[in-house]
Design a protein around this motif. Sequence first.
Motif, PDB file in Angstrom:
ATOM      1  N   HIS D  86       0.865  -1.179   0.000  1.00  8.25           N
ATOM      2  CA  HIS D  86       0.000   0.000   0.000  1.00  8.25           C
ATOM      3  C   HIS D  86       0.899   1.225   0.000  1.00  8.25           C
ATOM      4  CE1 HIS D  86      -2.972   2.987   1.067  1.00  8.25           C
ATOM      5  NE2 HIS D  86      -3.935   2.080   1.164  1.00  8.25           N
ATOM      6  N   ASP D  88       0.545   4.264   0.909  1.00  7.94           N
ATOM      7  CA  ASP D  88       0.542   5.154   2.067  1.00  7.94           C
ATOM      8  C   ASP D  88       1.266   4.579   3.274  1.00  7.94           C
ATOM      9  OD1 ASP D  88      -0.883   6.999   0.648  1.00  7.94           O
ATOM     10  OD2 ASP D  88      -2.825   6.486   1.506  1.00  7.94           O
ATOM     11  N   PHE D  89       1.563   3.282   3.230  1.00  9.92           N
ATOM     12  CA  PHE D  89       2.222   2.676   4.383  1.00  9.92           C
ATOM     13  C   PHE D  89       3.647   3.188   4.560  1.00  9.92           C
ATOM     14  CE2 PHE D  89      -0.432  -1.505   4.847  1.00  9.92           C
ATOM     15  CZ  PHE D  89      -1.568  -0.729   4.980  1.00  9.92           C
ATOM     16  N   LEU D  92       3.005   5.892   6.886  1.00 11.04           N
ATOM     17  CA  LEU D  92       2.189   5.499   8.048  1.00 11.04           C
ATOM     18  C   LEU D  92       2.960   4.637   9.037  1.00 11.04           C
ATOM     19  CD1 LEU D  92      -0.683   5.962   9.008  1.00 11.04           C
ATOM     20  CD2 LEU D  92      -1.375   3.878   7.810  1.00 11.04           C
ATOM     21  N   HIS D 104       4.258   9.326  10.240  1.00 12.29           N
ATOM     22  CA  HIS D 104       3.019   9.579  10.948  1.00 12.29           C
ATOM     23  C   HIS D 104       3.360   9.881  12.411  1.00 12.29           C
ATOM     24  CE1 HIS D 104      -1.308   9.439  11.326  1.00 12.29           C
ATOM     25  NE2 HIS D 104      -1.209   8.681  12.396  1.00 12.29           N
TER      26      HIS D 104
END
Lengths: 446, 446, 446, 446
Positions: D86, D88-89, D92, D104
């Motif tokens: 993914h 966005d990981f 994140l 994050h």
Amino acid sequence: MNEIQTAAPPAAPPPAESAAVNTDLAARFRTIRETTSWLAAPLSPEDCTVQAMPDASPTKWHLAHTSWFFETFVLVPGLAGYSEFHPDFRVLFNSYYNSVGAQHARFERGLITRPSLAETRAYREHVDAALLRLLEKGGLSDELAAFVEVGLHHEQQHQELIVTDLKALFARNPLGPVYRPALGTPAPGAAPPLGWKRFEEGVLPIGHDGPGFAFDNEGPRHRVFLESFEIATRPATAGEYLEFMDDGGYRRPELWLSEGWGQAQANGWQAPLYWLEREGRTGDWHQQTLAGWRPVDPAEAVCHLSFYEADAFARWAGARLPTEAEWEVAATAELRSGRKEEGNFLEDGRFHPAAPASLASPSKGLSQLFGDVWEWTQSPYVGYPGYRPPQGALGEYNGKFMVNQIVLRGGSCATPRSHIRATYRNFFPTGARWQFSGVRLARDAR
Amino acid sequence: MNEIQTAAPPAAPPPAESAAVNTDLAARFRTIRETTSWLAAPLSPEDCTVQAMPDASPTKWHLAHTSWFFETFVLVPGLAGYSEFHPDFRVLFNSYYNSVGAQHARFERGLITRPSLAETRAYREHVDAALLRLLEKGGLSDELAAFVEVGLHHEQQHQELIVTDLKALFARNPLGPVYRPALGTPAPGAAPPLGWKRFEEGVLPIGHDGPGFAFDNEGPRHRVFLESFEIATRPATAGEYLEFMDDGGYRRPELWLSEGWGQAQANGWQAPLYWLEREGRTGDWHQQTLAGWRPVDPAEAVCHLSFYEADAFARWAGARLPTEAEWEVAATAELRSGRKEEGNFLEDGRFHPAAPASLASPSKGLSQLFGDVWEWTQSPYVGYPGYRPPQGALGEYNGKFMVNQIVLRGGSCATPRSHIRATYRNFFPTGARWQFSGVRLARDAR
Amino acid sequence: MNEIQTAAPPAAPPPAESAAVNTDLAARFRTIRETTSWLAAPLSPEDCTVQAMPDASPTKWHLAHTSWFFETFVLVPGLAGYSEFHPDFRVLFNSYYNSVGAQHARFERGLITRPSLAETRAYREHVDAALLRLLEKGGLSDELAAFVEVGLHHEQQHQELIVTDLKALFARNPLGPVYRPALGTPAPGAAPPLGWKRFEEGVLPIGHDGPGFAFDNEGPRHRVFLESFEIATRPATAGEYLEFMDDGGYRRPELWLSEGWGQAQANGWQAPLYWLEREGRTGDWHQQTLAGWRPVDPAEAVCHLSFYEADAFARWAGARLPTEAEWEVAATAELRSGRKEEGNFLEDGRFHPAAPASLASPSKGLSQLFGDVWEWTQSPYVGYPGYRPPQGALGEYNGKFMVNQIVLRGGSCATPRSHIRATYRNFFPTGARWQFSGVRLARDAR
Amino acid sequence: MNEIQTAAPPAAPPPAESAAVNTDLAARFRTIRETTSWLAAPLSPEDCTVQAMPDASPTKWHLAHTSWFFETFVLVPGLAGYSEFHPDFRVLFNSYYNSVGAQHARFERGLITRPSLAETRAYREHVDAALLRLLEKGGLSDELAAFVEVGLHHEQQHQELIVTDLKALFARNPLGPVYRPALGTPAPGAAPPLGWKRFEEGVLPIGHDGPGFAFDNEGPRHRVFLESFEIATRPATAGEYLEFMDDGGYRRPELWLSEGWGQAQANGWQAPLYWLEREGRTGDWHQQTLAGWRPVDPAEAVCHLSFYEADAFARWAGARLPTEAEWEVAATAELRSGRKEEGNFLEDGRFHPAAPASLASPSKGLSQLFGDVWEWTQSPYVGYPGYRPPQGALGEYNGKFMVNQIVLRGGSCATPRSHIRATYRNFFPTGARWQFSGVRLARDAR
């Protein structure tokens, strides 16, 4: 650091010291106590009362607490018939001695508008008179004499804090108050080129072993093993620090300890404390001094750095901070070499008026070890092997602070000259910037 | 509240007021400005400089800010050739007028050791001389005259704040400083029994409609519908409040607003501010006053309550707080009845020396409406119907604070007598306790 | 506000309501409880457990607390032989009822990973079965019936909070979770032009007087005097709010209450909550909805404003916020006129799928009074004249929160349709933005 | 510390390790990854999502971050055609690697309800499959192999954090959740008497010099000079700590570092973390464990102490904490002596089921060096002489945290057995208590 130039000689200088100054406790007592008063002389009652921040104390509190120290530890136990100046002062001016009893809250020191400055001076006079009476009648026990001695060194520590805490206070005042005007203009000039001095590996002794006074935390003298190392011949200059800034020093996390980067971001650090760019003129750095605003001088030792900034600067420079053992080994060697150290620091009785040593007489050895700026080491402040705090209240003097602080060595322009020595261990938390703190580089020997 | 007894008449009283005092702006200016100076007279430079807490301001700041008000709003626009005393004061002593420009941070007012108290007094004299020059040459425009007028009422508000902020400061000092000694001992006696006065329902007018000065927030005069109600003939006494405390008032959440209960727990409230039990003697309540510590007098009006405490006390008493409309209707009726109000408040030029009215002359109507203590109403502070802030800087005087505060009515022992009127709307946040704030009960008519 | 479009009908819709729905308590109980479950249906155990911020609660907590309410106030006192689902739940899911006993700390609601979501659902089923048993056997006392009734309205309040608290949670997740997809696209269109409706001065009654349910804070019905006023025919739109923003609304302190300006600066407010400019594209405002990110629609009612922003916007528009009495008088008149209100709110059992009323059928009277957005009034939340909290635990429901909050009127797209009425008083602190809160303008009649 | 007894063997234990486990990277990868999953197996999605406090992380975050580590440092650079699970990981689940990019916020890790636990497990499987594909095809570069190696040790660190962070979470839940039930009852018995083992002064080597894996901060191996010292044969027990408590340990400032005393007062410390007296029964100390509440066992190693408490306890005992060099010298000697260490720690794949070694087989040398509890040393965490962080992202692994932390040595019941070694340097801030941290005494040799 030539903040020292911000100080004029006193209008009425303290009396010259007698030849017996070093041996005569009463004379030293008089001189040192007068120096404290002289430091406060330009200040108004208002200036002396306010607390700039929780870490700093009001001048009035310093004046009273140092008197409280002699009263509590010397006069009350040692002078028959002595009566305390005010019964409530026992609590009010106790800094942190649990063995003496309760303490007024540190962060509320600035709310004590009474006693007034005048009453505080009367307190000092009351204590001075009694102490001198005690000293002059002779027959002081060794224990009490030791307390007088430590009280004088304690007083000198507070002399430096008066200067640093006052600087913090005036810096918050938009009117830009001047403490004392600068004395002349520093001779134009550049700092001497940075050199390195090498020391060979070995099991080496550090720590105080007398003669003369030292705080308990300077001993016991003990052996450490050191790898070969090199240490810079002088502190880093403001000019070198400007290069660090220009190279993105405050924008590159890879140069910083994680915690330091967090603090720098949270507090918006962009330059040493007390530096400011003039409005609309990027790079035109000025700094607030006790003599007012003036341009940053690239030749002076950079000052008012936190440990985090000193550490990041050293990493950027491809070097590191010295350990306190390295620093002490180097400084001791320098002193034994017979080269005369010309630092800028607080003379007993007045600020030193000379131009900075670094400009006037570049040393062939290590220069500016003492005076100018305190030098951050990389060493956390812990007890030496075999260290045990003294019995009684003096056991609270140093030992209970041995955590989460870093050792600084040398001495600053605000440190009394007679208070300085190669074994001296100053210590502050990693984020502290309001002391006159700078950096001398070190590196592993090639 | 007989805190008033803590005040002695001035050693050198201000000049007697002329017969024309109410009509002669210059004379009133002189008198009111002198009263301010008289209030600060017993204070040292230290006392005047320190900020007890972020909500309070130093006396020196009050002295300077009130002068700044006249300088900024009258002298600069109105006196040809006037030169400001110090260019930096425009920012330094601006409280909250965005239309004037930037402001020094409120919570740092206590760090401003310069200007000194002496310089601040010189600032006052500079402004006074110029203002009197302006007034005496005549021909003042209506607008400028209005600014002088509001400046005088503004100054009187700060007179009260000097007293309350100083009390907050001295209360933090373990030495227990005395501002002015008490004048004699109150006659022993009990408070008159609590009575109730009934008012009938109707559409009633409230708010200022002249003549005479009022702040913008006291108008427009407008109609409100009120149900029949009853209001207490006097404020609640310390004795009655002690009953509340003894009945578990501070331990019973059902008596409190939820938010108030939370604050009481978080801050450890157990009694009004400035009350303390003597060590080891439960129930032996003493209070700190500006004349020093003394026992709580059950007959005096209870004081230094937050809104939350006043509200909980009223609920405990089976009553409620009055609305501000109820209070004003009742107070106006009382004034029209011709009964002479004998309050304890700040005379122009000196504190009122008499014994408390409540003891000396129990009224048949409502007593102690003015003076003694500000009385918390249950009314949040909002604009009256049709209210519009004035144009310009004065629009920032009251209107922008109309949220999350509660109206208090009446006036306290620290409020100047000529500053009081039935339409006056004081306001503070619900947790504020350092004002002289008490409670008068009300209830729905049976 | 067409956030309503973000919701699809349930995959398995709750059973159709019987014709007797309004008279049959058991049927209403079933329907309302099922609606709550339906709201939680798209959520994972993780989604239901976490607390977005101290002001919000986890969905699981809402599910449990509403069951606790019936258990504590109906089943334990009213159903012989009822055994509590879990003894620790008495404290764990008590929100703020001191009369019931201790409460788990509000800000730690999000740490309660046990009971699991599945156990919490079992708790609901346990309570539902017992409650239905009690209702179906008949003979319920009036007092218990009243508790069931208030329990249903209480449940509907938490239905709305489930939606708002979830929105706050998903907004903190960079993955941008979608709660339910939007149902179709709103018909393109503009908002109807803003009109004003006039009401004449007079002594007017407001407050609930039955028949039907109301909370205690909606009464007693009482008289107020109102000056003539005008109120806007619809809420302010996002387009109008963008004009305010473009005109410097967030940079002009003169438009703001002082406290609001402080909060706006401290928190960096530049737009309503959940609005964001797309990176690098100034003025391209998007908003996060429960159906994901989408562009701001100028025709929809502006939403997620604090009271401070609503107040500043009204001042900028040359108007003001209505008082709650004005709002209620206007809404009551509108309802009596027979015009059908077409709001967007939560139907019992499902979200309303229609396009926003404001676009589909511009009203000739006042539109969008109910549904869409809660409308900030200018009225602080206080008790009505003669208000007394009920005896017992229900006395804690509303009365103890009557301080430092502002009344909102109407209802939002997340408010259940059957929960809405003209006398309803919602209330939140002045800085709250996570509710669906907007603004309808008012002004003094010319 | 027999917290270990709280754990049952897994219902379905991971497959037995092959004989080639130490040489076969793929097999070790499988085993260690499965151990992580096994640790999370008893936990619900809710349990895995919530963050107990800013210092702790959710289990789900640990599961994802350890996968992110392999994905980012091995798969992306090393496996052709690998596609990230993914996009966005990357942000994140980046903990603190500035060289990888943004992160994050740490204190918001508990708000990430999506990805779900199921999706997070899928992420792990995705990474595992790809990593095994990469390993099994062979030809891994040395650099990548090194990253796999460090990734496995990194994973083991997070295994321990899963346990400690979960304990912190469950401790906040009034329902007292049980992680895994205890396995049997510890044999009744007393701790062996405390002995001392002496080591002679000298220049001694410490630090890792291979073979086998070590973190960068364990080297370079270097010489230190140590005075003669003695070290205790076992950690201090709960029984000994109870003596300290009974002797006023938490009420005597003279036993504490000043900063520690301040923290103890501010936080109300009266006992180790997770200890509580049963209501109304003074001295009846129980402790919360992952198997639920049970009485404190005087024979077990005292645990969940801050550095301040360990230091105060040592001072009370007339001893001191060992330096990390002393600890390492002693532990290395012990290991070389051939005595078999029987610690209680996390076996690869399961918790160790045996009764505590200290009770079963009192050692003649030093016992419980590894497993049971981490042992606070007196040494601040700094780089060894000559230490330089690795190039690249791994340079951020350890070096940037070398300030204001203290070294702990040994390993706890939650530390994987294969993760332990004598040179290992764990480190935490002085106030941290949620790790399994205890104390072993040392003293200067007589």
